[in-house]
Write an enzyme that holds these catalytic residues in place. Structure first.
Site, PDB file in Angstrom:
ATOM      1  N   SER A  11       0.848  -1.189   0.000  1.00  0.00           N
ATOM      2  CA  SER A  11       0.000   0.000   0.000  1.00  0.00           C
ATOM      3  C   SER A  11       0.882   1.237   0.000  1.00  0.00           C
ATOM      4  CB  SER A  11      -0.893   0.025   1.252  1.00  0.00           C
ATOM      5  OG  SER A  11      -1.575   1.259   1.381  1.00  0.00           O
TER       6      SER A  11
ATOM      7  N   TYR B  73      -1.310  -0.926  10.460  1.00  0.00           N
ATOM      8  CA  TYR B  73      -1.540  -1.225   9.047  1.00  0.00           C
ATOM      9  C   TYR B  73      -0.375  -0.710   8.202  1.00  0.00           C
ATOM     10  CZ  TYR B  73      -3.620  -1.477   4.421  1.00  0.00           C
ATOM     11  OH  TYR B  73      -3.845  -1.763   3.103  1.00  0.00           O
TER      12      TYR B  73
END
Length: 262
Positions: free
Chosen positions: A141, A153
């Site tokens: 990401s 995350y």
């Protein structure tokens, strides 16, 4: 079916929606058979039937939770037979702040986003190296490249990026390609499942699944280890390397909704 018995095989984790489903459809359209791995067996069956009717694709379904050792072993055992492509797509985010999150959920996030990627890649590579051919796409990401968009995350995706870049050096000359795919905001079920409110995000920041999958495979063909789809995210990540990190964090908290994301 193993990778040497006929049609090439693509192994996709998290294929029931979003990028995973996009990769499954694309590889099916390119003449691959599939191995699909997720918890939701019903949705995988529906996808397999659709791809069979549209492309003649055979799909092996493995219903497994990659947050568990048993689930990762079920997937690993198939990878040892050999596949042509591994797409480590399964992953999830958590809403709220780190200090309020359930520790068990945080551990599950780490096991899916990091442990499964490491273990499944390790199981896939020996057969690929022996065949002098193959590819591993690890879905990371932009959050792994830009600080300030959540904590666990972003950290998990930073691991995936560093892990993949390190592997690329070791695999040089083997015929096996690796890629860390770093999309920004993609119109999928991801944010809804994580409970993250995204209605204020400007439309220009959104990508669609087809854009991301197409960019990934184009970059894979050209040998790019780090794939950042979308000109807007190429600009952001380039600026992120050039400006002070404190400024990047402030901008992410303003634009990227760094708060409320674990």
């Amino acid at each position: 079916m193993s990778a040497v018995e006929g049609r090439p095989v693509a192994f996709v984790t998290g294929p029931t929606s979003g990028l995973g489903a996009g990769f499954a459809r694309t590889f099916a359209s390119l003449g691959y058979d599939l191995v699909l791995v997720a918890r939701d067996e019903v949705r995988m069956q529906e996808l397999a039937l659709d791809l069979k009717s549209r492309f003649g694709t055979d799909s092996q379904i493995i219903a497994a939770d990659l947050a568990t050792e048993e689930g990762r072993e079920a997937a690993s055992s198939r990878l040892r037979d050999g596949v042509n492509v591994l797409v480590n797509n399964a992953g999830f985010g958590v809403s709220g702040e780190f200090w309020t999150a359930d520790p068990k959920v945080l551990q599950s996030q780490l096991d899916v986003n990091v442990t499964a990627v490491m273990q499944l890649t390790r199981e896939a590579l020996p057969a690929m190296v022996a065949a002098a051919d193959g590819a591993v796409i690890n879905v990371a990401s932009v959050a792994g490249l830009l600080p300030g968009r959540g904590s666990t995350y972003s950290a998990s995706k930073a691991y995936v990026i560093s892990f993949t870049q390190g592997l690329s050096g070791g695999l040089a000359g083997t015929g096996v390609r690796v890629q860390a795919l770093c999309p920004g905001f993609v119109r999928t079920e991801f944010h809804e499942r994580a409970g993250i409110e995204m209605s204020s995000m400007p439309g220009v920041m959104w990508l669609n699944v087809e854009q991301v999958v197409s960019a990934s495979l184009s970059d894979l063909r050209s040998g790019k280890v780090l794939s950042v789809p979308g000109i807007q995210y190429k600009v952001l990540t380039t600026l992120g390397r050039l400006v002070p990190q404190s400024l990047v964090r402030r901008l992410n908290n303003l634009v990227g909704r760094g708060r409320g994301r674990t």
